[in-house]
Design a protein around this motif. Structure first.
Motif, PDB file in Angstrom:
ATOM      1  N   ALA A  94       0.826  -1.216   0.000  1.00 57.96           N
ATOM      2  CA  ALA A  94       0.000   0.000   0.000  1.00 57.96           C
ATOM      3  C   ALA A  94       0.856   1.261   0.000  1.00 57.96           C
ATOM      4  O   ALA A  94       0.349   2.343   0.229  1.00 57.96           O
ATOM      5  N   ASP A  95       2.152   1.112  -0.263  1.00 60.61           N
ATOM      6  CA  ASP A  95       3.054   2.244  -0.033  1.00 60.61           C
ATOM      7  C   ASP A  95       3.750   2.750  -1.296  1.00 60.61           C
ATOM      8  O   ASP A  95       4.901   3.138  -1.258  1.00 60.61           O
ATOM      9  N   GLY A  96       3.060   2.725  -2.443  1.00 61.97           N
ATOM     10  CA  GLY A  96       3.755   3.266  -3.602  1.00 61.97           C
ATOM     11  C   GLY A  96       3.037   3.011  -4.906  1.00 61.97           C
ATOM     12  O   GLY A  96       1.903   2.540  -4.935  1.00 61.97           O
ATOM     13  N   THR A  97       3.744   3.348  -5.971  1.00 65.99           N
ATOM     14  CA  THR A  97       3.187   3.212  -7.321  1.00 65.99           C
ATOM     15  C   THR A  97       3.949   2.190  -8.143  1.00 65.99           C
ATOM     16  O   THR A  97       3.772   2.133  -9.357  1.00 65.99           O
ATOM     17  N   LEU A  98       4.776   1.403  -7.491  1.00 65.44           N
ATOM     18  CA  LEU A  98       5.601   0.454  -8.241  1.00 65.44           C
ATOM     19  C   LEU A  98       4.754  -0.600  -8.951  1.00 65.44           C
ATOM     20  O   LEU A  98       5.156  -1.111  -9.999  1.00 65.44           O
ATOM     21  N   ASP A  99       3.567  -0.915  -8.394  1.00 64.33           N
ATOM     22  CA  ASP A  99       2.707  -1.894  -9.063  1.00 64.33           C
ATOM     23  C   ASP A  99       2.268  -1.372 -10.430  1.00 64.33           C
ATOM     24  O   ASP A  99       2.194  -2.116 -11.404  1.00 64.33           O
ATOM     25  N   ALA A 100       2.003  -0.070 -10.520  1.00 64.53           N
ATOM     26  CA  ALA A 100       1.623   0.519 -11.809  1.00 64.53           C
ATOM     27  C   ALA A 100       2.790   0.467 -12.784  1.00 64.53           C
ATOM     28  O   ALA A 100       2.602   0.263 -13.987  1.00 64.53           O
ATOM     29  N   GLU A 101       4.007   0.634 -12.277  1.00 62.28           N
ATOM     30  CA  GLU A 101       5.183   0.559 -13.146  1.00 62.28           C
ATOM     31  C   GLU A 101       5.379  -0.866 -13.666  1.00 62.28           C
ATOM     32  O   GLU A 101       5.774  -1.065 -14.818  1.00 62.28           O
ATOM     33  N   ALA A 102       5.099  -1.857 -12.833  1.00 57.82           N
ATOM     34  CA  ALA A 102       5.164  -3.241 -13.293  1.00 57.82           C
ATOM     35  C   ALA A 102       4.095  -3.493 -14.353  1.00 57.82           C
ATOM     36  O   ALA A 102       4.347  -4.143 -15.371  1.00 57.82           O
ATOM     37  N   GLY A 103       2.900  -2.952 -14.112  1.00 59.52           N
ATOM     38  CA  GLY A 103       1.831  -3.093 -15.099  1.00 59.52           C
ATOM     39  C   GLY A 103       2.188  -2.445 -16.425  1.00 59.52           C
ATOM     40  O   GLY A 103       1.791  -2.927 -17.489  1.00 59.52           O
ATOM     41  N   ALA A 104       2.967  -1.366 -16.376  1.00 63.16           N
ATOM     42  CA  ALA A 104       3.356  -0.674 -17.616  1.00 63.16           C
ATOM     43  C   ALA A 104       4.253  -1.567 -18.483  1.00 63.16           C
ATOM     44  O   ALA A 104       4.195  -1.493 -19.716  1.00 63.16           O
ATOM     45  N   VAL A 105       5.072  -2.397 -17.851  1.00 59.16           N
ATOM     46  CA  VAL A 105       5.915  -3.322 -18.626  1.00 59.16           C
ATOM     47  C   VAL A 105       5.027  -4.341 -19.340  1.00 59.16           C
ATOM     48  O   VAL A 105       5.225  -4.635 -20.530  1.00 59.16           O
ATOM     49  N   ILE A 106       4.037  -4.864 -18.640  1.00 61.41           N
ATOM     50  CA  ILE A 106       3.112  -5.820 -19.261  1.00 61.41           C
ATOM     51  C   ILE A 106       2.315  -5.129 -20.365  1.00 61.41           C
ATOM     52  O   ILE A 106       2.058  -5.720 -21.416  1.00 61.41           O
ATOM     53  N   ARG A 107       1.953  -3.876 -20.141  1.00 60.22           N
ATOM     54  CA  ARG A 107       1.229  -3.107 -21.173  1.00 60.22           C
ATOM     55  C   ARG A 107       2.061  -2.991 -22.448  1.00 60.22           C
ATOM     56  O   ARG A 107       1.536  -3.054 -23.550  1.00 60.22           O
ATOM     57  N   ARG A 108       3.376  -2.843 -22.316  1.00 54.07           N
ATOM     58  CA  ARG A 108       4.252  -2.766 -23.501  1.00 54.07           C
ATOM     59  C   ARG A 108       4.161  -4.053 -24.321  1.00 54.07           C
ATOM     60  O   ARG A 108       4.135  -4.024 -25.551  1.00 54.07           O
ATOM     61  N   LEU A 109       4.123  -5.191 -23.630  1.00 52.46           N
ATOM     62  CA  LEU A 109       3.987  -6.466 -24.337  1.00 52.46           C
ATOM     63  C   LEU A 109       2.629  -6.554 -25.019  1.00 52.46           C
ATOM     64  O   LEU A 109       2.523  -6.997 -26.175  1.00 52.46           O
ATOM     65  N   LEU A 110       1.579  -6.146 -24.311  1.00 57.35           N
ATOM     66  CA  LEU A 110       0.241  -6.152 -24.909  1.00 57.35           C
ATOM     67  C   LEU A 110       0.185  -5.268 -26.150  1.00 57.35           C
ATOM     68  O   LEU A 110      -0.391  -5.661 -27.175  1.00 57.35           O
ATOM     69  N   ASP A 111       0.788  -4.105 -26.073  1.00 54.34           N
ATOM     70  CA  ASP A 111       0.776  -3.190 -27.219  1.00 54.34           C
ATOM     71  C   ASP A 111       1.521  -3.782 -28.407  1.00 54.34           C
ATOM     72  O   ASP A 111       1.076  -3.680 -29.550  1.00 54.34           O
ATOM     73  N   TRP A 112       2.664  -4.409 -28.125  1.00 45.81           N
ATOM     74  CA  TRP A 112       3.443  -5.018 -29.211  1.00 45.81           C
ATOM     75  C   TRP A 112       2.637  -6.147 -29.856  1.00 45.81           C
ATOM     76  O   TRP A 112       2.542  -6.231 -31.081  1.00 45.81           O
ATOM     77  N   ALA A 113       2.066  -7.019 -29.028  1.00 48.35           N
ATOM     78  CA  ALA A 113       1.283  -8.137 -29.571  1.00 48.35           C
ATOM     79  C   ALA A 113       0.070  -7.613 -30.333  1.00 48.35           C
ATOM     80  O   ALA A 113      -0.262  -8.123 -31.413  1.00 48.35           O
ATOM     81  N   GLY A 114      -0.595  -6.598 -29.803  1.00 41.61           N
ATOM     82  CA  GLY A 114      -1.743  -6.013 -30.495  1.00 41.61           C
ATOM     83  C   GLY A 114      -1.360  -5.496 -31.869  1.00 41.61           C
ATOM     84  O   GLY A 114      -2.115  -5.652 -32.839  1.00 41.61           O
ATOM     85  N   HIS A 115      -0.191  -4.909 -31.972  1.00 39.16           N
ATOM     86  CA  HIS A 115       0.278  -4.417 -33.266  1.00 39.16           C
ATOM     87  C   HIS A 115       0.448  -5.566 -34.257  1.00 39.16           C
ATOM     88  O   HIS A 115       0.099  -5.441 -35.439  1.00 39.16           O
ATOM     89  N   GLN A 116       0.957  -6.708 -33.787  1.00 40.48           N
ATOM     90  CA  GLN A 116       1.147  -7.863 -34.685  1.00 40.48           C
ATOM     91  C   GLN A 116      -0.204  -8.343 -35.219  1.00 40.48           C
ATOM     92  O   GLN A 116      -0.353  -8.614 -36.421  1.00 40.48           O
ATOM     93  N   PHE A 117      -1.179  -8.437 -34.345  1.00 39.70           N
ATOM     94  CA  PHE A 117      -2.514  -8.864 -34.777  1.00 39.70           C
ATOM     95  C   PHE A 117      -3.142  -7.834 -35.725  1.00 39.70           C
ATOM     96  O   PHE A 117      -3.859  -8.191 -36.657  1.00 39.70           O
ATOM     97  N   ARG A 118      -2.824  -6.559 -35.473  1.00 38.78           N
ATOM     98  CA  ARG A 118      -3.360  -5.507 -36.339  1.00 38.78           C
ATOM     99  C   ARG A 118      -2.761  -5.628 -37.746  1.00 38.78           C
ATOM    100  O   ARG A 118      -3.466  -5.490 -38.751  1.00 38.78           O
ATOM    101  N   VAL A 119      -1.452  -5.893 -37.822  1.00 29.34           N
ATOM    102  CA  VAL A 119      -0.793  -6.066 -39.123  1.00 29.34           C
ATOM    103  C   VAL A 119      -1.368  -7.274 -39.857  1.00 29.34           C
ATOM    104  O   VAL A 119      -1.477  -7.281 -41.085  1.00 29.34           O
ATOM    105  N   LEU A 120      -1.773  -8.283 -39.103  1.00 26.13           N
ATOM    106  CA  LEU A 120      -2.406  -9.473 -39.710  1.00 26.13           C
ATOM    107  C   LEU A 120      -3.841  -9.187 -40.151  1.00 26.13           C
ATOM    108  O   LEU A 120      -4.496 -10.053 -40.715  1.00 26.13           O
ATOM    109  N   ASN A 121      -4.325  -7.976 -39.853  1.00 24.33           N
ATOM    110  CA  ASN A 121      -5.674  -7.555 -40.241  1.00 24.33           C
ATOM    111  C   ASN A 121      -6.754  -8.429 -39.608  1.00 24.33           C
ATOM    112  O   ASN A 121      -7.770  -8.740 -40.226  1.00 24.33           O
ATOM    113  N   LEU A 122      -6.512  -8.795 -38.346  1.00 22.03           N
ATOM    114  CA  LEU A 122      -7.482  -9.616 -37.621  1.00 22.03           C
ATOM    115  C   LEU A 122      -8.407  -8.715 -36.811  1.00 22.03           C
ATOM    116  O   LEU A 122      -7.991  -7.653 -36.328  1.00 22.03           O
ATOM    117  N   PRO A 123      -9.666  -9.116 -36.660  1.00 21.70           N
ATOM    118  CA  PRO A 123     -10.586  -8.312 -35.847  1.00 21.70           C
ATOM    119  C   PRO A 123     -10.194  -8.345 -34.370  1.00 21.70           C
ATOM    120  O   PRO A 123      -9.652  -9.338 -33.893  1.00 21.70           O
TER     121      PRO A 123
END
Length: 200
Positions: free
Chosen positions: A122-151
């Motif tokens: 309960a003492d910081g924002t480090l959990d959000a920073e960890a989530g940001a790393v996972i978000r980077r992976l999600l964004d990269w993977a989303g881009h791959q699916f977008r290039v594949l023209n998938l819904p």
């Protein structure tokens, strides 16, 4: 800048780099609460007193470890981006996850386990920073699916990364690396089925 200062600066940068890499390793293996600065100093082969020169608190070391995870992810995705086909990039990513099955069975996903542990503090924002790393992976993977023209490319990315987090968690909980093998094969089959399916 004199010659005597250059080596000192290079040595300092090397120590900081070793401490950052050691923090990522030790925090993955032991968790935040069980890790001491002395543990990290020992793995980095740096005198424990020197740690405070570079990192004043354990939270600063956690932040450095997250930066290391982010840099490692960037290295992986940059290498994957060299492959010409987005589907092959995604499949190679999954194969890489399966290749780390022994580590996952022992310690779980480096970023996922850290995010889960930090969320309970309960003492910081480090959990959000960890989530940001996972978000980077999600964004990269989303881009791959977008290039594949998938819904729903972002939804597909969420399914893929959720699959990885789930199989890492279960492999760790059950101490069974073959969970990664079986579920990785299932993810590969799912990815192949997306290309085979008619696009909406």
């Amino acid at each position: 800048m004199t010659d005597s200062v250059k080596p000192r600066a290079a040595r300092a940068a090397d120590k900081r780099r070793r401490l950052t890499a050691a923090a990522a390793q030790v925090l993955h293996e032991q968790g935040v609460e069980r890790t001491t600065l002395a543990d990290i100093a020992r793995v980095a082969d740096v005198p424990v007193g020197n740690v405070y020169y570079y990192f004043k608190t354990k939270d600063e070391l956690v932040r450095a470890a997250l930066s290391e995870h982010s840099a490692h992810l960037d290295e992986i995705t940059a290498a994957l981006d060299e492959l010409p086909d987005p589907l092959e990039r995604l499949k190679t990513l999954v194969e890489g996850w399966v290749g780390q099955r022994e580590t996952a069975a022992r310690y779980g996903c480096p970023t996922g386990t850290l995010a889960a542990e930090l969320d309970k503090r309960a003492d910081g924002t480090l959990d959000a920073e960890a989530g940001a790393v996972i978000r980077r992976l999600l964004d990269w993977a989303g881009h791959q699916f977008r290039v594949l023209n998938l819904p729903d490319p972002d939804g597909l990315a969420l399914t893929l990364v959720s699959g990885y987090q789930g199989m890492s968690l279960l492999a760790n909980a059950l101490r069974d690396p073959e969970v990664m093998t079986r579920e990785g094969a299932r993810l590969l089959g799912w990815l192949d089925s997306l290309r085979a399916a008619p696009s909406a």
